[in-house]
Design an enzyme around this catalytic site. Structure first.
Site, mmCIF file in Angstrom:
data_model
loop_
_atom_site.group_PDB
_atom_site.id
_atom_site.type_symbol
_atom_site.label_atom_id
_atom_site.label_comp_id
_atom_site.label_asym_id
_atom_site.label_seq_id
_atom_site.Cartn_x
_atom_site.Cartn_y
_atom_site.Cartn_z
ATOM 1 N N CYS A 1 0.845 -1.201 0.000
ATOM 2 C CA CYS A 1 0.000 0.000 0.000
ATOM 3 C C CYS A 1 0.877 1.247 0.000
ATOM 4 O O CYS A 1 0.552 2.257 -0.625
ATOM 5 C CB CYS A 1 -0.907 0.017 1.235
ATOM 6 S SG CYS A 1 -1.978 -1.408 1.378
HETATM 7 C C1 BEZ Z 1 0.569 -4.750 1.906
HETATM 8 O O1 BEZ Z 1 -0.059 -3.844 1.354
HETATM 9 O O2 BEZ Z 1 1.787 -4.860 1.795
HETATM 10 C C2 BEZ Z 1 -0.168 -5.743 2.769
HETATM 11 C C3 BEZ Z 1 -1.523 -5.893 2.620
HETATM 12 C C4 BEZ Z 1 -2.180 -6.809 3.416
HETATM 13 C C5 BEZ Z 1 -1.484 -7.553 4.335
HETATM 14 C C6 BEZ Z 1 -0.121 -7.395 4.470
HETATM 15 C C7 BEZ Z 1 0.538 -6.476 3.692
#
Ligand code: BEZ
Length: 188
Positions: free
Chosen positions: A73
């Site tokens: 994200c």
């Molecule tokens: C991420 O965006 O890296 C992420 C999303 C959900 C769980 C763990 C990491």
């Protein structure tokens, strides 16, 4: 008087509360639906924004992420919208908003860290009420174990006057492909 014994009343009360809590999952939102009107937070928990009001009379993009400060994200998803903000605005997008099941302080700190100010509105759905209303809860055991609670599936939607015109939800809820800003640009 025809009263049930207290013990029985208590047990009936408890089971009704349980039934109420285990309500059926909402059907996922789809193209043609109105965005649910839910109060979310922006900046701090006292600053309440109603989702329907926010997009009323506007052409906008709303994208959802599993969590502020999580690696993908932070490295890809939010930055893609910050980078493509001007291009999106040139195509008539008046508002770009990011949402996550996080508190407003966290979302605000994430936005500052990513220099989202003036580009992407950072909406906090701390209780997951908006996420549930969208029918886009991410209900995976491993994810709950990692992040502590149910989050939001990764998605993007194009909204016109509060109506969903396009919607892309990542097939596994966390992958990062069809919900990126580069793809959102092709939907407009
Ligand atoms: C991420 O965006 O890296 C992420 C999303 C959900 C769980 C763990 C990491």
């Amino acid at each position: 008087m025809n009263q049930l014994p207290q013990r029985v009343c208590g047990s009936v009360g408890r089971s009704l509360r349980q039934i109420h809590r285990v309500s059926a999952a909402t059907m996922p939102i789809k193209v043609g639906d109105k965005l649910p009107a839910v109060d979310v937070h922006e900046g701090d928990p006292h600053s309440v924004v109603n989702t329907a009001e926010l997009f009323k009379g506007k052409r906008g993009i709303l994208f959802g992420v599993p969590g502020a400060f999580t690696p993908a994200c932070t490295k890809s998803h939010l930055p893609s919208y910050i980078e493509k903000c001007e291009e999106l605005k040139k195509k008539g997008i008046e508002i770009i908003a990011c949402m996550a099941v996080n508190d407003a302080f966290v979302m605000s700190a994430w936005g500052k860290d990513q220099k989202a100010d003036g580009k992407v509105r950072m909406l906090a759905d701390p209780s997951g009420t908006f996420t549930r209303a969208l029918g886009l809860e991410l209900d995976k055991e491993a994810l709950i174990a990692a992040l502590g609670n149910k989050r939001c599936q990764r998605f993007v939607m194009l909204l016109e006057n509060g109506v969903v015109k396009e919607l892309k939800v990542e097939p596994d809820g966390t992958g990062i492909n069809c919900s990126l800003a580069s793809h959102a640009l092709t939907l407009i």
